[in-house]
Write a protein that holds these residues in place. Structure first.
Motif, PDB file in Angstrom:
ATOM      1  N   ALA A 278       0.832  -1.207   0.000  1.00 54.33           N
ATOM      2  CA  ALA A 278       0.000   0.000   0.000  1.00 54.33           C
ATOM      3  C   ALA A 278       0.866   1.256   0.000  1.00 54.33           C
ATOM      4  O   ALA A 278       0.618   2.181  -0.777  1.00 54.33           O
ATOM      5  CB  ALA A 278      -0.940  -0.009   1.206  1.00 54.33           C
ATOM      6  N   LEU A 279       1.891   1.295   0.846  1.00 52.29           N
ATOM      7  CA  LEU A 279       2.758   2.468   0.907  1.00 52.29           C
ATOM      8  C   LEU A 279       3.479   2.687  -0.419  1.00 52.29           C
ATOM      9  O   LEU A 279       3.552   3.812  -0.921  1.00 52.29           O
ATOM     10  CB  LEU A 279       3.772   2.328   2.042  1.00 52.29           C
ATOM     11  N   GLY A 280       3.991   1.621  -1.010  1.00 52.50           N
ATOM     12  CA  GLY A 280       4.676   1.739  -2.295  1.00 52.50           C
ATOM     13  C   GLY A 280       3.755   2.280  -3.378  1.00 52.50           C
ATOM     14  O   GLY A 280       4.135   3.178  -4.142  1.00 52.50           O
ATOM     15  N   GLN A 281       2.536   1.769  -3.427  1.00 53.38           N
ATOM     16  CA  GLN A 281       1.582   2.239  -4.439  1.00 53.38           C
ATOM     17  C   GLN A 281       1.213   3.699  -4.208  1.00 53.38           C
ATOM     18  O   GLN A 281       1.094   4.480  -5.166  1.00 53.38           O
ATOM     19  CB  GLN A 281       0.325   1.366  -4.453  1.00 53.38           C
ATOM     20  N   LEU A 282       1.039   4.098  -2.943  1.00 58.80           N
ATOM     21  CA  LEU A 282       0.739   5.498  -2.640  1.00 58.80           C
ATOM     22  C   LEU A 282       1.891   6.414  -3.066  1.00 58.80           C
ATOM     23  O   LEU A 282       1.666   7.494  -3.604  1.00 58.80           O
ATOM     24  CB  LEU A 282       0.452   5.672  -1.149  1.00 58.80           C
ATOM     25  N   LEU A 283       3.115   5.966  -2.821  1.00 60.21           N
ATOM     26  CA  LEU A 283       4.273   6.764  -3.226  1.00 60.21           C
ATOM     27  C   LEU A 283       4.358   6.892  -4.749  1.00 60.21           C
ATOM     28  O   LEU A 283       4.625   7.973  -5.274  1.00 60.21           O
ATOM     29  CB  LEU A 283       5.559   6.166  -2.655  1.00 60.21           C
ATOM     30  N   PHE A 284       4.122   5.770  -5.450  1.00 63.41           N
ATOM     31  CA  PHE A 284       4.140   5.826  -6.916  1.00 63.41           C
ATOM     32  C   PHE A 284       3.067   6.788  -7.434  1.00 63.41           C
ATOM     33  O   PHE A 284       3.314   7.598  -8.319  1.00 63.41           O
ATOM     34  CB  PHE A 284       3.925   4.444  -7.524  1.00 63.41           C
ATOM     35  N   LYS A 285       1.870   6.687  -6.886  1.00 67.89           N
ATOM     36  CA  LYS A 285       0.774   7.551  -7.329  1.00 67.89           C
ATOM     37  C   LYS A 285       1.094   9.011  -7.042  1.00 67.89           C
ATOM     38  O   LYS A 285       0.903   9.885  -7.896  1.00 67.89           O
ATOM     39  CB  LYS A 285      -0.528   7.125  -6.629  1.00 67.89           C
ATOM     40  N   HIS A 286       1.579   9.294  -5.851  1.00 67.73           N
ATOM     41  CA  HIS A 286       1.929  10.676  -5.496  1.00 67.73           C
ATOM     42  C   HIS A 286       3.031  11.209  -6.419  1.00 67.73           C
ATOM     43  O   HIS A 286       2.951  12.344  -6.898  1.00 67.73           O
ATOM     44  CB  HIS A 286       2.369  10.739  -4.033  1.00 67.73           C
ATOM     45  N   GLY A 287       4.028  10.390  -6.671  1.00 67.09           N
ATOM     46  CA  GLY A 287       5.110  10.802  -7.559  1.00 67.09           C
ATOM     47  C   GLY A 287       4.614  11.097  -8.966  1.00 67.09           C
ATOM     48  O   GLY A 287       5.009  12.097  -9.576  1.00 67.09           O
TER      49      GLY A 287
ATOM     50  N   ARG B 278      13.914  10.074 -11.842  1.00 67.00           N
ATOM     51  CA  ARG B 278      14.686  11.101 -11.133  1.00 67.00           C
ATOM     52  C   ARG B 278      13.912  11.656  -9.931  1.00 67.00           C
ATOM     53  O   ARG B 278      14.401  12.529  -9.233  1.00 67.00           O
ATOM     54  CB  ARG B 278      15.074  12.231 -12.084  1.00 67.00           C
ATOM     55  N   SER B 279      12.717  11.128  -9.713  1.00 66.68           N
ATOM     56  CA  SER B 279      11.864  11.610  -8.629  1.00 66.68           C
ATOM     57  C   SER B 279      12.184  10.896  -7.315  1.00 66.68           C
ATOM     58  O   SER B 279      12.136   9.661  -7.244  1.00 66.68           O
ATOM     59  CB  SER B 279      10.392  11.365  -8.978  1.00 66.68           C
ATOM     60  N   PRO B 280      12.501  11.647  -6.262  1.00 66.94           N
ATOM     61  CA  PRO B 280      12.751  11.014  -4.964  1.00 66.94           C
ATOM     62  C   PRO B 280      11.536  10.238  -4.434  1.00 66.94           C
ATOM     63  O   PRO B 280      11.693   9.216  -3.777  1.00 66.94           O
ATOM     64  CB  PRO B 280      13.083  12.189  -4.038  1.00 66.94           C
ATOM     65  N   VAL B 281      10.340  10.720  -4.754  1.00 66.18           N
ATOM     66  CA  VAL B 281       9.132  10.028  -4.294  1.00 66.18           C
ATOM     67  C   VAL B 281       9.007   8.670  -4.980  1.00 66.18           C
ATOM     68  O   VAL B 281       8.685   7.657  -4.333  1.00 66.18           O
ATOM     69  CB  VAL B 281       7.878  10.900  -4.536  1.00 66.18           C
ATOM     70  N   ILE B 282       9.268   8.627  -6.272  1.00 66.65           N
ATOM     71  CA  ILE B 282       9.230   7.348  -6.999  1.00 66.65           C
ATOM     72  C   ILE B 282      10.298   6.415  -6.440  1.00 66.65           C
ATOM     73  O   ILE B 282      10.050   5.226  -6.229  1.00 66.65           O
ATOM     74  CB  ILE B 282       9.420   7.570  -8.517  1.00 66.65           C
ATOM     75  N   TRP B 283      11.499   6.939  -6.175  1.00 68.86           N
ATOM     76  CA  TRP B 283      12.560   6.103  -5.617  1.00 68.86           C
ATOM     77  C   TRP B 283      12.200   5.590  -4.225  1.00 68.86           C
ATOM     78  O   TRP B 283      12.543   4.460  -3.866  1.00 68.86           O
ATOM     79  CB  TRP B 283      13.908   6.826  -5.629  1.00 68.86           C
ATOM     80  N   ALA B 284      11.486   6.392  -3.452  1.00 68.44           N
ATOM     81  CA  ALA B 284      11.018   5.907  -2.145  1.00 68.44           C
ATOM     82  C   ALA B 284      10.076   4.718  -2.343  1.00 68.44           C
ATOM     83  O   ALA B 284      10.158   3.718  -1.619  1.00 68.44           O
ATOM     84  CB  ALA B 284      10.320   7.035  -1.381  1.00 68.44           C
ATOM     85  N   GLY B 285       9.210   4.801  -3.349  1.00 70.14           N
ATOM     86  CA  GLY B 285       8.323   3.680  -3.666  1.00 70.14           C
ATOM     87  C   GLY B 285       9.099   2.450  -4.090  1.00 70.14           C
ATOM     88  O   GLY B 285       8.766   1.318  -3.710  1.00 70.14           O
ATOM     89  N   ILE B 286      10.154   2.649  -4.871  1.00 68.75           N
ATOM     90  CA  ILE B 286      10.987   1.520  -5.304  1.00 68.75           C
ATOM     91  C   ILE B 286      11.668   0.867  -4.103  1.00 68.75           C
ATOM     92  O   ILE B 286      11.708  -0.371  -3.987  1.00 68.75           O
ATOM     93  CB  ILE B 286      12.012   1.981  -6.359  1.00 68.75           C
TER      94      ILE B 286
ATOM     95  N   GLY C 219      -8.369   1.038   0.358  1.00 67.93           N
ATOM     96  CA  GLY C 219      -8.629   1.765   1.601  1.00 67.93           C
ATOM     97  C   GLY C 219      -7.706   2.956   1.765  1.00 67.93           C
ATOM     98  O   GLY C 219      -8.142   4.061   2.119  1.00 67.93           O
ATOM     99  N   ALA C 220      -6.427   2.757   1.492  1.00 66.66           N
ATOM    100  CA  ALA C 220      -5.454   3.853   1.598  1.00 66.66           C
ATOM    101  C   ALA C 220      -5.743   4.928   0.548  1.00 66.66           C
ATOM    102  O   ALA C 220      -5.609   6.123   0.826  1.00 66.66           O
ATOM    103  CB  ALA C 220      -4.037   3.314   1.439  1.00 66.66           C
ATOM    104  N   SER C 221      -6.145   4.516  -0.640  1.00 68.76           N
ATOM    105  CA  SER C 221      -6.488   5.481  -1.691  1.00 68.76           C
ATOM    106  C   SER C 221      -7.655   6.346  -1.248  1.00 68.76           C
ATOM    107  O   SER C 221      -7.675   7.557  -1.493  1.00 68.76           O
ATOM    108  CB  SER C 221      -6.861   4.762  -2.985  1.00 68.76           C
ATOM    109  N   ARG C 222      -8.614   5.734  -0.599  1.00 68.83           N
ATOM    110  CA  ARG C 222      -9.789   6.469  -0.123  1.00 68.83           C
ATOM    111  C   ARG C 222      -9.415   7.410   1.017  1.00 68.83           C
ATOM    112  O   ARG C 222      -9.771   8.582   1.028  1.00 68.83           O
ATOM    113  CB  ARG C 222     -10.872   5.480   0.326  1.00 68.83           C
TER     114      ARG C 222
END
Length: 123
Positions: A17-26, A48-56, A91-94
């Motif tokens: 869930a956290l990874g998907q939220l980070l990818f979506k936010h990025g 090059r996005s730190p948020v995407i890398w956090a998801g990775i 649930g997290a998306s909501r």
């Protein structure tokens, strides 16, 4: 099903869930900058996005947890239990992203939960 396995599945699910939220936010941040759709340029900017890398990084941790789960339980049990991530991601998306989730989708999630309960009781 052991307590350790249940805790590992919960950790795996939270990582998913956290990874998907980070990818979506990025990706949302990239779209705010004017890029829409998919292209190699967007992929390059995403990488090059730190948020995407956090998801990775979170997904790499998830992968390690998944390997531990597979070491403790048969794939025929573990893989269907993965579907709990559908529940946590929606649930997290909501809750976090404030995405609309229509009643029919909640009904489908209820069916997924019922299937997980049946699977959990049978293993």
């Amino acid at each position: 099903m052991t307590v350790e396995l249940i805790l590992l599945l919960l950790l795996w699910t939270l990582c998913e869930a956290l990874g998907q939220l980070l990818f979506k936010h990025g990706m949302d941040r990239l779209e705010e900058e004017g890029d829409e759709g998919f292209s190699l340029a967007i992929l390059g900017r995403a990488l090059r996005s730190p948020v995407i890398w956090a998801g990775i990084v979170v997904h790499a941790a998830e992968f390690a947890v998944w390997l531990e789960i597979l070491g403790q339980t048969p794939l025929s049990v573990a893989f269907p239990l993965e579907s709990i991530s559908y529940v946590t991601v929606v649930g997290a998306s909501r809750l976090i992203l404030r995405e609309a989730v229509p009643p029919r989708r909640w009904a489908g999630i209820g069916l997924i939960v019922a299937g997980i309960v049946v699977l959990g009781l049978s293993s």
